[in-house]
Design an enzyme around this catalytic site. Structure first.
Site, PDB file in Angstrom:
ATOM      1  N   ASP A  63      45.012  25.854  77.531  1.00 13.38           N
ATOM      2  CA  ASP A  63      45.627  27.178  77.512  1.00 13.38           C
ATOM      3  C   ASP A  63      44.632  28.277  77.109  1.00 13.38           C
ATOM      4  O   ASP A  63      45.029  29.389  76.784  1.00 13.38           O
ATOM      5  CB  ASP A  63      46.823  27.197  76.556  1.00 13.38           C
ATOM      6  N   SER A  68      45.784  23.892  64.244  1.00  8.78           N
ATOM      7  CA  SER A  68      46.575  23.299  65.323  1.00  8.78           C
ATOM      8  C   SER A  68      45.780  22.317  66.171  1.00  8.78           C
ATOM      9  O   SER A  68      46.349  21.380  66.750  1.00  8.78           O
ATOM     10  CB  SER A  68      47.139  24.397  66.232  1.00  8.78           C
ATOM     11  N   HIS A  74      43.535  25.595  73.062  1.00  8.08           N
ATOM     12  CA  HIS A  74      43.719  24.206  72.635  1.00  8.08           C
ATOM     13  C   HIS A  74      43.135  23.227  73.657  1.00  8.08           C
ATOM     14  O   HIS A  74      42.972  23.549  74.830  1.00  8.08           O
ATOM     15  CB  HIS A  74      45.207  23.914  72.420  1.00  8.08           C
TER      16      HIS A  74
END
Length: 243
Positions: A188, A11, A191
């Site tokens: 967060d 991600s 990330h």
């Protein structure tokens, strides 16, 4: 033809084209514009086990001839180091998977000299846990730990050195840059935020230029710059360029 840089990862790579965060992939693409196509092959939530299973398929879809792929970033480990049954794997397997990915790329015609391994960054586990609770409204156990991410970063560096592959130890780099404030690079706990994306982009661009021979200066842009265009005979000029 445009040369290619492929970003292969989880991600943190998938989100590297996020326009709101001015993602690191976007910054890399902008830096090498008119010379290289920067392709995002990021898969949120994936680990190196799944990456190894799919690497041949992913890169085969780019075409039969991969000689135009000048560099590949391989950026997995954040999910591998998670303490959950779905994503987490042993660190030894992680190392073997990275070796397998580099080997598979070599079989496709992308030599190890064009590969850049990026280690997982440090993770703020408590903040990530709270993010999940706030997002999903359910109880969540902490499954991310900065020390565990460090073990996987160390393994990635070990693999890179053993294979002679260029690497970025992001776990070390982020903490060295801000020893007590590296969490300021994260949105967060896991990330990258805008500052984190800027930091990673600078590292990747530096390594691409110094180690992988990817240059925004030494390589001519694809098609002439506007001031070099033959205003009345561009079609003939293009024919000469393509011959």
């Amino acid at each position: 033809d445009f040369q290619r840089v492929v970003l292969f990862g989880d991600s943190i790579t998938e989100r590297s084209f996020d326009p709101e965060l001015v993602g690191w992939g976007t910054r890399v693409a902008n830096h090498f514009g008119r010379r290289y196509d920067v392709l995002n092959r990021g898969f949120s939530g994936y680990n190196s086990r799944w990456a190894l299973a799919m690497v041949t398929d992913v890169f085969s879809k780019l075409g039969p001839d991969l000689s135009a792929v000048n560099a590949v970033t391989v950026f997995f480990g954040s999910n591998d180091s998670a303490k959950n049954e779905q994503q987490g794997i042993p660190v030894g397997e992680y190392g073997a998977n990275l070796k397998g990915i580099v080997g598979a790329l070599g079989e496709l015609g992308i030599p190890a000299s064009r590969v850049i391994l990026i280690t997982p960054p440090p993770v703020d586990g408590p903040t990530w846990r709270q993010f999940l609770i706030d997002r999903d409204g359910v109880k969540a156990e902490q499954d991310r730990f900065v020390e565990e991410a460090g073990k996987f970063a160390e393994k990635a560096e070990e693999v890179a050195r053993s294979l002679g592959v260029t690497f970025i130890n992001l776990w070390k780099e982020m903490q060295a840059s801000k020893p007590t404030g590296w969490v300021d690079f994260l949105c967060d706990g896991l990330h990258l935020n805008k500052a984190g994306n800027e930091f990673v982009a600078a590292l990747v661009i530096k390594v691409l230029e110094e180690k992988a021979g990817v240059s925004a200066v030494d390589m001519d842009p694809v098609y002439p710059l506007w001031q070099d265009v033959d205003a009345k005979g561009f079609a003939a000029q293009l024919k000469g360029v393509n011959e």
